[in-house]
Design an enzyme around this catalytic site. Sequence first.
Site, PDB file in Angstrom:
ATOM      1  N   ASP A  10      86.589 -44.802  73.926  1.00  9.24           N
ATOM      2  CA  ASP A  10      86.456 -43.358  73.997  1.00  9.24           C
ATOM      3  C   ASP A  10      86.937 -42.836  72.631  1.00  9.24           C
ATOM      4  O   ASP A  10      87.615 -43.555  71.897  1.00  9.24           O
ATOM      5  CB  ASP A  10      87.347 -42.834  75.132  1.00  9.24           C
ATOM      6  CG  ASP A  10      87.395 -41.326  75.164  1.00  9.24           C
ATOM      7  OD1 ASP A  10      86.329 -40.695  75.086  1.00  9.24           O
ATOM      8  OD2 ASP A  10      88.507 -40.778  75.263  1.00  9.24           O
ATOM      9  N   ASP A  12      87.840 -38.944  71.788  1.00  5.96           N
ATOM     10  CA  ASP A  12      88.800 -37.844  71.853  1.00  5.96           C
ATOM     11  C   ASP A  12      90.063 -38.266  72.603  1.00  5.96           C
ATOM     12  O   ASP A  12      90.007 -38.583  73.790  1.00  5.96           O
ATOM     13  CB  ASP A  12      88.178 -36.637  72.572  1.00  5.96           C
ATOM     14  CG  ASP A  12      86.974 -36.076  71.819  1.00  5.96           C
ATOM     15  OD1 ASP A  12      87.093 -35.884  70.608  1.00  5.96           O
ATOM     16  OD2 ASP A  12      85.940 -35.824  72.454  1.00  5.96           O
TER      17      ASP A  12
HETATM   18  C1  BG6 Z   1      84.784 -35.689  75.615  1.00 13.38           C
HETATM   19  C2  BG6 Z   1      86.019 -34.835  75.713  1.00 13.38           C
HETATM   20  O1  BG6 Z   1      85.035 -36.742  74.757  1.00 13.38           O
HETATM   21  O2  BG6 Z   1      83.683 -34.940  75.128  1.00 13.38           O
HETATM   22  C3  BG6 Z   1      85.743 -33.578  76.535  1.00 13.38           C
HETATM   23  O3  BG6 Z   1      87.068 -35.579  76.322  1.00 13.38           O
HETATM   24  C4  BG6 Z   1      84.533 -32.856  75.971  1.00 13.38           C
HETATM   25  O4  BG6 Z   1      86.878 -32.749  76.488  1.00 13.38           O
HETATM   26  C5  BG6 Z   1      83.339 -33.803  75.924  1.00 13.38           C
HETATM   27  O5  BG6 Z   1      84.200 -31.729  76.776  1.00 13.38           O
HETATM   28  C6  BG6 Z   1      82.090 -33.162  75.336  1.00 13.38           C
HETATM   29  O6  BG6 Z   1      82.308 -32.854  73.990  1.00 13.38           O
HETATM   30  P1  BG6 Z   1      81.370 -31.940  73.113  1.00 13.38           P
HETATM   31  O7  BG6 Z   1      81.931 -32.082  71.727  1.00 13.38           O
HETATM   32  O8  BG6 Z   1      79.977 -32.486  73.213  1.00 13.38           O
HETATM   33  O9  BG6 Z   1      81.479 -30.554  73.646  1.00 13.38           O
HETATM   34 MG    MG Z   2      89.199 -38.910  75.721  1.00 14.76          MG
END
Ligand code: BG6
Ligand code: MG
Length: 220
Positions: A10, A12
């Site tokens: 993963d 984030d």
């Molecule tokens: C995930 C995060 O990696 O990505 C979430 O943990 C986030 O918090 C999701 O909503 C989608 O991300 P993005 O950048 O496409 O809005």
């Molecule tokens: Mg994460």
Amino acid sequence: MMAIKGFVFDLDGVITDSAEYHYIAWKNLAAGLGIELDRAFNEQLKGISRMDSLNRILAYGNQSDMYDAAQKEALAQKKNDEYVKLIQQVTPADILPGISELFADLKAAGIRIALASASKNGPFILERLGLMAQVDTIVDPAELANGKPDPEIFLKAAEQLNLAPAECVGVEDAEAGIEAINRAGMFSVGVGTKEAMKDADYYVTSTQELKLSEILRRAS
Ligand code: BG6
Ligand code: MG
């Protein structure tokens, strides 16, 4: 027991602390709607796609029926605009402790690396961190039918690595992510609190504690 040949990460909250930026941007958007978010609720947003996150926030604020699809698109866009502003400042110094060492150890061991992030901003962040060249394959979240906790993103990562799920370790900071890894049939490694990571096969409280030899020992 199959030998581990791939690690699926993963992004984030595992590779860099962008989970904090997602939280800030959602908290600000929600505040504008009169909904107050806290960190406990935010655990339920980790790993969840942009629109699904918005839907959860609206449900939490009892506002599920207040916006039509176009208005929700606009709200999700507003959140993303703030998030994208926040991540412009990301540099290699923002790689979380222990991750560069783990990547180097994986390379040395011939274990391949895949990215399984729900974020459409994932490739941009990897670029900013200077890690693009080290990642062998990235799952495109736009191509998925189902988000975490569905195992699809991890199964796709294994497929892109040309490996069986049982040959892979998945690393996550989200409850939904750990469930997705487990359902994919991979060994799950969690980063976070004992409570949030209770379903992980192995968990650590910080990325600094992610050691390849220990993970391989536990996974076999
Ligand atoms: C995930 C995060 O990696 O990505 C979430 O943990 C986030 O918090 C999701 O909503 C989608 O991300 P993005 O950048 O496409 O809005
Ligand atoms: Mg994460």
